[in-house]
Design a protein around this motif. Structure first.
Motif, PDB file in Angstrom:
ATOM      1  N   GLY A 177       0.775  -1.229   0.000  1.00 19.40           N
ATOM      2  CA  GLY A 177       0.000   0.000   0.000  1.00 19.40           C
ATOM      3  C   GLY A 177       0.804   1.275   0.000  1.00 19.40           C
ATOM      4  N   THR A 178       2.130   1.186  -0.100  1.00 21.91           N
ATOM      5  CA  THR A 178       2.960   2.397  -0.052  1.00 21.91           C
ATOM      6  C   THR A 178       3.132   3.046  -1.417  1.00 21.91           C
ATOM      7  N   GLY A 179       2.736   2.349  -2.490  1.00 21.52           N
ATOM      8  CA  GLY A 179       2.790   2.968  -3.807  1.00 21.52           C
ATOM      9  C   GLY A 179       3.926   2.501  -4.687  1.00 21.52           C
ATOM     10  N   LYS A 180       4.269   1.212  -4.611  1.00 27.63           N
ATOM     11  CA  LYS A 180       5.401   0.697  -5.397  1.00 27.63           C
ATOM     12  C   LYS A 180       5.120   0.768  -6.900  1.00 27.63           C
ATOM     13  N   LEU A 326      -3.261  13.809   1.898  1.00 27.72           N
ATOM     14  CA  LEU A 326      -3.846  12.718   1.122  1.00 27.72           C
ATOM     15  C   LEU A 326      -5.346  12.603   1.351  1.00 27.72           C
ATOM     16  N   THR A 327      -5.777  12.884   2.567  1.00 30.11           N
ATOM     17  CA  THR A 327      -7.211  12.867   2.867  1.00 30.11           C
ATOM     18  C   THR A 327      -7.948  13.860   1.973  1.00 30.11           C
ATOM     19  N   GLY A 328      -7.419  15.059   1.881  1.00 31.62           N
ATOM     20  CA  GLY A 328      -8.028  16.061   1.012  1.00 31.62           C
ATOM     21  C   GLY A 328      -7.994  15.660  -0.452  1.00 31.62           C
ATOM     22  N   TYR A 329      -6.884  15.037  -0.856  1.00 28.48           N
ATOM     23  CA  TYR A 329      -6.740  14.599  -2.251  1.00 28.48           C
ATOM     24  C   TYR A 329      -7.787  13.548  -2.607  1.00 28.48           C
ATOM     25  N   PHE A 330      -7.967  12.545  -1.710  1.00 28.50           N
ATOM     26  CA  PHE A 330      -8.932  11.475  -1.994  1.00 28.50           C
ATOM     27  C   PHE A 330     -10.377  11.976  -1.892  1.00 28.50           C
ATOM     28  N   ILE A 331     -10.644  12.920  -1.001  1.00 26.48           N
ATOM     29  CA  ILE A 331     -11.988  13.500  -0.924  1.00 26.48           C
ATOM     30  C   ILE A 331     -12.311  14.201  -2.237  1.00 26.48           C
ATOM     31  N   ASP A 332     -11.366  14.960  -2.754  1.00 26.73           N
ATOM     32  CA  ASP A 332     -11.585  15.635  -4.042  1.00 26.73           C
ATOM     33  C   ASP A 332     -11.797  14.621  -5.163  1.00 26.73           C
ATOM     34  N   LYS A 333     -11.022  13.540  -5.132  1.00 27.59           N
ATOM     35  CA  LYS A 333     -11.141  12.510  -6.166  1.00 27.59           C
ATOM     36  C   LYS A 333     -12.525  11.871  -6.157  1.00 27.59           C
ATOM     37  N   TYR A 334     -13.012  11.485  -4.970  1.00 26.67           N
ATOM     38  CA  TYR A 334     -14.308  10.805  -4.905  1.00 26.67           C
ATOM     39  C   TYR A 334     -15.478  11.774  -5.060  1.00 26.67           C
ATOM     40  N   ASN A 335     -15.257  13.037  -4.748  1.00 24.21           N
ATOM     41  CA  ASN A 335     -16.289  14.028  -5.073  1.00 24.21           C
ATOM     42  C   ASN A 335     -16.542  14.054  -6.572  1.00 24.21           C
ATOM     43  N   GLU A 350     -10.663  13.402  12.320  1.00 23.97           N
ATOM     44  CA  GLU A 350      -9.267  13.812  12.092  1.00 23.97           C
ATOM     45  C   GLU A 350      -8.363  13.316  13.215  1.00 23.97           C
ATOM     46  N   GLU A 351      -8.872  13.363  14.449  1.00 30.27           N
ATOM     47  CA  GLU A 351      -8.097  12.844  15.579  1.00 30.27           C
ATOM     48  C   GLU A 351      -7.807  11.355  15.396  1.00 30.27           C
ATOM     49  N   ILE A 352      -8.809  10.618  14.945  1.00 34.12           N
ATOM     50  CA  ILE A 352      -8.639   9.184  14.708  1.00 34.12           C
ATOM     51  C   ILE A 352      -7.612   8.951  13.603  1.00 34.12           C
ATOM     52  N   PHE A 353      -7.705   9.703  12.527  1.00 28.32           N
ATOM     53  CA  PHE A 353      -6.762   9.563  11.412  1.00 28.32           C
ATOM     54  C   PHE A 353      -5.335   9.833  11.875  1.00 28.32           C
ATOM     55  N   ASN A 354      -5.159  10.867  12.683  1.00 34.01           N
ATOM     56  CA  ASN A 354      -3.817  11.265  13.099  1.00 34.01           C
ATOM     57  C   ASN A 354      -3.189  10.308  14.103  1.00 34.01           C
ATOM     58  N   SER A 355      -4.017   9.597  14.867  1.00 38.38           N
ATOM     59  CA  SER A 355      -3.482   8.682  15.877  1.00 38.38           C
ATOM     60  C   SER A 355      -3.347   7.246  15.377  1.00 38.38           C
ATOM     61  N   TYR A 356      -3.951   6.954  14.247  1.00 37.16           N
ATOM     62  CA  TYR A 356      -3.946   5.587  13.707  1.00 37.16           C
ATOM     63  C   TYR A 356      -2.615   5.307  13.008  1.00 37.16           C
ATOM     64  N   SER A 357      -2.172   4.058  13.045  1.00 38.27           N
ATOM     65  CA  SER A 357      -0.856   3.700  12.486  1.00 38.27           C
ATOM     66  C   SER A 357      -0.892   3.376  10.994  1.00 38.27           C
ATOM     67  N   TRP A 358      -2.064   3.195  10.408  1.00 35.80           N
ATOM     68  CA  TRP A 358      -2.239   2.920   8.977  1.00 35.80           C
ATOM     69  C   TRP A 358      -1.353   1.781   8.483  1.00 35.80           C
ATOM     70  N   ARG A 363      -2.992   3.010   0.558  1.00 35.44           N
ATOM     71  CA  ARG A 363      -4.115   2.259   0.000  1.00 35.44           C
ATOM     72  C   ARG A 363      -5.229   2.121   1.038  1.00 35.44           C
ATOM     73  N   GLU A 364      -4.865   1.889   2.297  1.00 34.21           N
ATOM     74  CA  GLU A 364      -5.879   1.767   3.344  1.00 34.21           C
ATOM     75  C   GLU A 364      -6.593   3.091   3.554  1.00 34.21           C
ATOM     76  N   LEU A 365      -5.854   4.182   3.588  1.00 31.68           N
ATOM     77  CA  LEU A 365      -6.467   5.505   3.745  1.00 31.68           C
ATOM     78  C   LEU A 365      -7.449   5.773   2.606  1.00 31.68           C
ATOM     79  N   LYS A 366      -7.035   5.455   1.404  1.00 35.11           N
ATOM     80  CA  LYS A 366      -7.896   5.643   0.224  1.00 35.11           C
ATOM     81  C   LYS A 366      -9.187   4.841   0.375  1.00 35.11           C
ATOM     82  N   ASN A 367      -9.071   3.580   0.793  1.00 40.08           N
ATOM     83  CA  ASN A 367     -10.244   2.721   0.925  1.00 40.08           C
ATOM     84  C   ASN A 367     -11.168   3.184   2.048  1.00 40.08           C
ATOM     85  N   VAL A 368     -10.588   3.670   3.137  1.00 41.14           N
ATOM     86  CA  VAL A 368     -11.397   4.167   4.253  1.00 41.14           C
ATOM     87  C   VAL A 368     -12.235   5.365   3.801  1.00 41.14           C
TER      88      VAL A 368
END
Length: 455
Positions: A177-180, A326-335, A350-358, A363-368
């Motif tokens: 999911g890192t973008g290889k 990336l959150t803003g980028y994917f929101i714009d994409k799915y809009n 946002e607090e949950i996103f910032n504290s989560y280890s992903w 790829r996981e962020l995108k899917n969420v």
């Protein structure tokens, strides 16, 4: 172990009616039919039984599964007349492949297409999907598609631009999911080969006999059902071949790839003539390649040949400042894709996103975010729109703490936690200076703590 092949096999073929996985004794460990109107057997009728007991009219000589178990050679598109132990008869076209671990055959995968009476005399085969990704120049990712404000990633983008101008082999190392593939496509897109093919193949868990045919091609008659088929090295001639998860590729195929790269020529399976190739190889691994070498899953000579240039992609948890971007980028994409007008995420989300280890990274962020788009009814993604596993993390953590409260002193719990953090930092870096920098403490303080905890 045998069941792990099922997903890969289902991804290789265009259309199948049934699939069987049998162990080295011929005992069926997995069975599925997508045409119960033709083959009325159920999983409970089959699993745990020998293939010759399920189809009693077959013999070791007529059963493709038993023949492949005996000699290890794949059989493609062979018609068999099958009569089940319940008395039902039908015809099927079968392709049967060995599953190999090291030099041992540990089982077989058999895929079938059932033939209804009117089709039994027609020339029907089981065709491979166009499993490799072949894209034109305008369909590929480029550097601008790597969304980041992180210094490490900005350095990698600069590195990609430099190495794209050469023909050296490149090895990309990064967790899932890192973008290889994004990196691989960007290298090709900015290279002098950009007008030539970019071909991508995931090598994970594909049986060696099948992967060899996919990569090098086949000559008609080289084995049962074989046809003249161009391999991916030929398809990518003049361009770039991206081999993903080479650490999952069987050793026997690794040796042949090494030979092809060094000699710049290949020979199709069953063929006699050599074919010259001009291909740039970009490969990827999803684990530390040195660990894979040590454990005998990656040839050391292939690693050095493929890793002339190496790119190490950081995990998303190591580029925290990119989560918001990336959150803003994917929101714009799915809009744009879904015709929505989501403007962002709530403070709690946002607090949950910032504290989560992903652990699944970008790829996981995108899917969420895509999942949240399906649930949210307002113009902000709320906590309730996120997957349950993100919301329950704090409860699980609190439960573990409650389990030791009153049993372990607070200072011991804190020290255990601190020790674990230092161990992880040392494991991710190559020196005490790098580890101290990662932990944002002085080298002297880190040395004190290492001595304190006996690390």
């Amino acid at each position: 172990m045998l069941r792990r092949y099922v997903e890969q096999i289902l991804g290789i073929y265009n259309y199948i009616d049934g699939l069987v996985v049998a162990n080295k004794k011929g005992i069926i460990e997995y069975f599925i039919t997508y045409r119960p109107d033709v083959n009325k057997l159920k999983e409970e009728d089959v699993v745990g039984k020998h293939i010759l007991d399920v189809y009693p009219e077959l013999t070791p000589e007529t059963s493709s599964i038993m023949r492949v178990l005996k000699d290890g050679k794949p059989i493609f598109n062979e018609m068999q007349h099958l009569t089940t132990n319940k008395g039902q008869s039908f015809y099927a076209v079968n392709s049967t492949m060995p599953i190999v671990s090291g030099e041992d055959i540990i089982g077989v995968v058999d895929v079938s297409r059932y033939l209804e009476p009117e089709a039994q005399r027609q020339n029907i085969t089981i065709a491979f999907k166009d499993n490799a990704l072949t894209k034109g120049k305008d369909e590929l990712y480029c550097l601008d598609d790597i969304i980041t404000n992180d210094n490490m990633m900005l350095e990698i983008k600069d590195k990609i631009l430099k190495i794209s101008k050469t023909n050296s082999s490149v090895l990309v190392y990064g967790a899932t999911g890192t973008g290889k593939e994004l990196v691989a496509q960007s290298i090709h897109r900015h290279s002098d080969r950009c007008d030539m093919p970019f071909v991508s193949q995931n090598c994970a868990a594909i049986p060696s006999t099948l992967l060899e045919s996919i990569l090098f091609g086949t000559v008609k008659g080289s084995y049962t059902g074989a046809e003249n088929k161009t391999g991916l090295f030929e398809v990518a001639h003049g361009g770039t071949l991206f081999l993903d998860e080479i650490n999952s590729m069987e050793i026997s195929v690794q040796a042949k790839i090494l030979k092809a790269i060094e000699e710049k020529k290949i020979r199709r399976v069953g063929g006699l003539d050599y074919i010259n190739i001009d291909v740039r190889i970009v490969s990827a691994v999803n684990e530390d390649p040195h660990k894979a070498i040590k454990e005998g899953r990656l040839r050391e000579d292939l690693f050095y040949r493929l890793g002339v240039v190496q790119i190490n992609l950081p995990s998303l948890k190591d580029r925290r400042r990119d989560v918001k971007l990336l959150t803003g980028y994917f929101i714009d994409k799915y809009n744009r894709q879904m015709g929505r007008r989501i403007i962002g995420i709530s403070e709690k989300a946002e607090e949950i996103f910032n504290s989560y280890s992903w652990p699944g990274n970008v790829r996981e962020l995108k899917n969420v975010i895509e999942g949240a788009f399906n649930l949210t009814s307002g113009n902000l993604i709320q906590e309730k729109d996120l997957p349950d596993y993100l919301l329950n993390r704090d409860k699980e953590y609190e439960g573990r703490i409650e389990g030791v409260l009153g049993k372990v002193p607070l200072n011991s719990m804190v020290e255990d936690f601190e020790k674990k953090i230092i161990e992880i930092a040392l494991g991710k870096t190559n020196s005490m200076v790098e580890a101290a920098k990662l932990l944002r403490i002085s080298k002297q303080l880190l040395k004190y703590k290492i001595d304190k905890y006996g690390l």
